[in-house]
Structures are given as C-alpha cells and as structure tokens.
Design a protein around this motif. Structure first.
Motif: not given
Length: 395
Positions: A167, A193, A198, A200, A228
């Motif tokens: 993250a 991200c 990933l 955020h 995300c």
C-alpha cells in the motif's frame, strides 16, 4: 520464579515510543510551559452535538450493542456528506465503516490487508502513529522522499515500489508539514496503485483545514478507484471531538467481511453515545467549522510572520497551506529531539521534534497552533522564537 528471555520478547520492541506523552512529560516537569505540541483544536463540539448526547439513553435499546460497522442513521448522514462535500457517490463497490477514531480505522485496515513482511510506502514526513501501527503488524514502513515543499515526488514513489509493497499512504492536508497535495499528484498515486495492485490509503482527517487556493481532494472519488482506495475521515478536528473517539472510512466493499471480524473482536461496535453526538454535529455540518476557521487563518498568518523573523536560523519554513501545523527546519547541529527538550525545559514552550515524523537529517520541529487560545499561541510562539535564538544563534 525464573523467566526465560522469550518471556520478555514482544512485537513492539521495534516500535518507537509515542512522542506526545513525552512532550506532555516535559510540560509537567516545567510548570507554566505552553504546549504547541498536540494536534487538537481549542473549540469544543457544537451545541447540537451536546443536545443529541443529552437525548441519548432514554430507551433501553440505546445501551445495547449497536451494528458492528456503525448505526444506520449515522452512516446515512456520512454518505450524504461524502456525496456533497467529497464528490464521492457511493456505489455497490464501496461502503462506509465507522470506528473509534480514524487512527483505529487505519489500524484495522492494516490488519485486514497485510501479512508480516509487507511494505507500506510513507511519504516523509509521515504521521508517526501510522508508522508505529505498520511496525506493530510486522510490516515494514518505507519512507519515501518528497520535494522541497514536501509535495509528492512521483519518481521517488515509483522507485520505492518492490514486490513486497502492499500500500501507499498519503496524508492530505498533511500532518506535520501542512502541505495540501495537488489533485494531479493524488490521482497519479492512485493510478500507480491500480497499475501495481496496491491499496491507496488516503488519510483526510484535516480535510476542512485548507488555507490557500488549493482545495482538498478525495482519491476515493476517482472513477475506477473503488477497489483499491480507502479514505480515512475524522470528526476529532472539525467538530472538536478529539476525546470522543469517532471516525469513519470509505472502503472497498470486499473488505467489509474482514473488517467486521476485526471490529467485532476489537471494539464490538463504535461507541454509541459518540455516534449520537456525531449525528447532532452533522445536522449542522461544515458551517460550524467555518465559524472557527477565520481565527485559525489569522493565527496561521501570525505564526508564520513571527517564525520568519528567525531568518537565517531557519533552513526551511513551509507555508503551511493546510491543517494547523508549521514544520520548520532549524539551522543547527542539534537534533530536533534535543532542541525540543531544551525549548520546553529552558524556555517554557513545547513542540514536537521531527524525528517522530521520520526526519532524521536536519533539525525539524512541528509547531501546532490549533489547541491553545490565540493569546496563548502568540506567547508560545514568542517563547519559541526567543528560545531558538538563545540556543542556536551563533556569536
């Protein structure tokens, strides 16, 4: 009874000690010290919140456990607020989840999305409680350099990503720098991200506290970001609720089952009296904050003017476009921790050293001007300026 070395092992051994209790100890050690340390506001909740709290408890059901993710009436008001103020119309892929403060929300999200060994990217300076929480879960906080004005350095962010990255955290308006991140930069981080799979994690506790021309922006409002992006929000600052412990987050809906497991185990449900008070506060909304904003704006201008008089004793004095902090870099060979302690014990003013925020090169101090009344802030800054001159000025 003999105890083995294993008895004393703890996952907390690598976690820094919280800095605010240390600053508070300096204040207690030197009576009369003015604290420009803790990040709270001087005003309390609106009357509507206090009235709602007074109305709480008149029926037996008020005293029972509520829904794990928050009372429906509060969630409805928060959903409306997010739509009107954050440009965030919740669809089926997003949900609102109430917690006992946004610090707890961040803690619970980490538990939901990470495994030990994961890496979390933190633009520096970072918020110390977040760095501490990351370490508590056996993950690695990865400090990422920012630009000279503490804005996001996109290229540095790209270089910091590894296969272990889970993250990226952004805090805007920023604690401690006061930087309000540009919408374009937040969009770029969010896109990064999505490209790398990933999360955020967007901390927006100071969303109303913007003093320049740059408005606050919520990354969770970006189309396509629903899966995300986690947005963290707080009532502590806006409505003077610091000790009431109530915050909330917008999360991808597929995280809700995991968060229910965590919150049911950790908290059972958000504190119901605080939820009632929050409902009362939200009926007033932003207009309550606006009544106090002008005082903070004037104080910010006065603080910056006073600190700028230090001239060459400062390497850097950001313009503090948001929150209620000024983050200054003092031109001295002393560490921030040493200077902060001397300022408290020798000159009667307490600030937070930059080491707590990941700033180990230079001598940084975070000055908080939100908590005391204006006259106390002015006197505290006067002591701060005089103290820095006395300690750091070369003959």
């Amino acid at each position: 009874m003999r105890q083995s070395a294993r008895f004393f092992e703890s996952r907390l051994s690598d976690v820094q000690d919280p800095i605010i209790p240390r600053v508070q100890a300096w204040v207690l050690e030197n009576p009369g010290t003015i604290s420009l340390g803790q990040g709270i506001v001087s005003y309390g909740p609106p009357p509507e919140a206090l009235q709602a709290l007074a109305d709480f408890g008149r029926v037996a059901s008020d005293h029972r456990y509520g829904p794990v993710k928050g009372d429906p009436e509060l969630i409805s008001l928060l959903t409306q607020k997010l739509r009107e103020e954050n440009g965030l119309t919740l669809g089926p892929e997003q949900a609102v989840f109430v917690s006992a403060g946004s610090n707890m929300a961040f803690f619970e999200i980490l538990l939901a999305i990470t495994v030990p060994g994961d890496e979390i990217l933190l633009p520096v300076p970072f918020y110390f409680n977040q760095e501490m929480a990351i370490r508590m879960f056996g993950c690695t906080p990865v400090p990422v350099a920012t630009n000279q004005d503490f804005s996001i350095d996109y290229e540095a962010m790209v270089r910091a990503i590894t296969p272990k990255t889970r993250a990226i955290v952004t805090v805007s308006p920023n604690n401690p720098s006061g930087q309000v991140y540009r919408e374009a930069d937040l969009r770029a981080v969010n896109q990064l991200c999505r490209e790398h799979g990933l999360f955020h994690l967007s901390d927006e506790a100071y969303e109303y506290f913007t003093w320049g021309e740059r408005p606050h922006f919520s990354p969770a409002s970006i189309p396509g970001a629903e899966g995300c992006t986690v947005g963290f929000y707080s009532l502590s600052k806006t409505f003077g609720f610091a000790g009431w412990r109530l915050g909330y987050m917008v999360v991808p809906v597929n995280l809700v089952p995991e968060l229910i497991k965590i919150q049911d185990t950790n908290l059972i449900c958000p504190p119901r009296p605080s939820q009632w008070a929050a409902i009362g506060a939200l009926t007033v909304g932003r207009s309550y904050f606006d009544q106090h904003a002008q005082v903070l704006i004037r104080l910010r201008d006065e603080v910056l003017t006073a600190l700028s008089s230090l001239g060459p004793l400062l390497r850097r004095l950001p313009q503090a476009e948001g929150a209620f902090y000024v983050f200054l870099d003092v031109d001295t060979t002393l560490t921030g921790l040493t200077l902060a302690e001397r300022l408290a014990l020798e000159h009667g003013v307490a600030v937070v050293p930059g080491e707590a925020f990941g700033m180990h090169v230079g001598c940084y101090l975070r000055v908080a001007y939100g908590a005391p009344d204006p006259e106390t802030v002015r006197e505290g800054v006067r002591r701060l300026v005089a103290g820095i001159r006395a300690i750091c000025e070369r003959p």
